[in-house]
Write a protein that holds these residues in place. Structure first.
Motif: not given
Length: 349
Positions: A98, A100, A213
């Motif tokens: 993913k 970040n 995040d």
């Protein structure tokens, strides 16, 4: 880095190492030397007295494991307590699979934009695919500086000259990088002070738009223990997941900055150790203390201490199981039994 703290701590260690014998007077003298060293590095007074009390009590009352000298054991105690003062030994890992998003926060003049470009290079060297969004609309030249520094690391920077809405820039930047194959996007924001409500509200909005995040707070190491109040104020506005402390190479208050930051509960993740773009490193309390004490082989002392403790336990258990225990073993067993609690409590469970 922290030369005064280094030299004073090493001088304290030398007193122990060069002494003909360890007694209460020497340990109290060591405690005072440590107090003086930490206070001069702007470590909070309460924290200083707490750590030196622990060092003193442990040095006077703990029995070194068989095979480890009392001097080495005291060095180990000092090492343990200093490392504990500077936070937990934990390593942050970015999630794979993913993008970040990392929000960079800080007060004016903390070196946040410089740190953002340093972090971009650091992460790139670790194999991450990194891009940066420049959303500092407050400081003239911030975007130009960011692009110039990131260009050296071949890191793309998205920014919008003339757009004074940082949340909009973040939104557009995330959209711009949506189809690129990235691991991490760093978002540089304007520096702000804990008392500037409008800017803190703006930070909340940026945080909402970015949905990061991780939020990293960049703090200037020269402000010492004031780091605590700054970090706390930012954390109340946006959950701070990690701290980067800059200018440790040029600050006599670096120890105070590290201790104060760790006291907030947020992890000190990186430290800036110079002006070059490569002068950023992952912060490890144990490694840092080892360098301060000038003992690269301190881990060997710790490993030896642990091994001897385990060996001593094995020998004790063999004696107990064979019925050949001594008074020390008997006392050990009594201590273990008291840890269980009352017999009535056992019957009630």
């Amino acid at each position: 880095m922290l030369d005064n703290l280094k030299s004073s701590l090493r001088a304290a260690i030398k007193k122990i190492v060069n002494s003909s014998g360890i007694d209460e007077e020497l340990i109290k003298e060591l405690s005072k030397d440590i107090q003086r060293s930490l206070l001069q590095s702007d470590v909070n007074v309460k924290m200083v007295f707490e750590i030196t009390k622990n060092i003193e009590n442990r040095s006077l009352n703990e029995t070194p494991p068989p095979g480890l000298s009392r001097k080495d054991h005291i060095v180990k105690i000092l090492y343990d307590e200093l490392a504990k003062l500077l936070g937990n030994e934990t390593e942050f890992h970015f999630q794979s699979g993913k993008v970040n998003k990392v929000l960079m926060l800080g007060i004016q003049g903390s070196g946040k934009t410089t740190v953002t470009s340093k972090l971009a290079k650091f992460l790139t060297k670790q194999g991450y695919r990194v891009a940066v969004i420049g959303a500092d609309t407050f400081r003239p030249g911030a975007l130009t500086q960011l692009k110039t520094m990131c260009e050296k690391s071949d890191v793309e920077v998205y920014g919008e000259n003339g757009n004074e809405n940082p949340s909009e820039i973040v939104k557009n930047g995330l959209k711009h990088f949506q189809k690129t194959n990235l691991d991490i996007i760093l978002i540089d924001t304007a520096g702000r002070h804990k008392q500037e409500k409008d800017l803190l509200d703006e930070m909340k909005q940026i945080n909402k738009t970015a949905d990061p995040d991780l939020a990293l707070l960049v703090i200037d190491g020269t402000i010492g223990q004031q780091c605590f109040t700054q970090a706390e104020a930012f954390h109340k506005t946006v959950p701070v997941g990690g701290i980067i402390i800059t200018k440790l190479d040029s600050s006599a208050k670096g120890g105070g900055a590290l201790a104060a930051s760790a006291a907030t509960g947020a992890q000190v993740m990186y430290i800036g150790t110079g002006e070059r773009i490569d002068d950023l490193e992952v912060f490890s309390p144990t490694r840092f203390v080892g360098r301060l004490l000038g003992m690269g082989d301190i881990q060997a002392v710790l490993d030896l201490a642990k091994r001897l403790e385990n060996e001593a336990d094995d020998v004790r258990m063999k004696r107990i199981s064979s019925g050949k225990m001594n008074m020390e073993d008997f006392y050990y067993q009594l201590e273990e039994v008291t840890k269980v609690g009352s017999f009535q409590g056992l019957l009630d469970t």
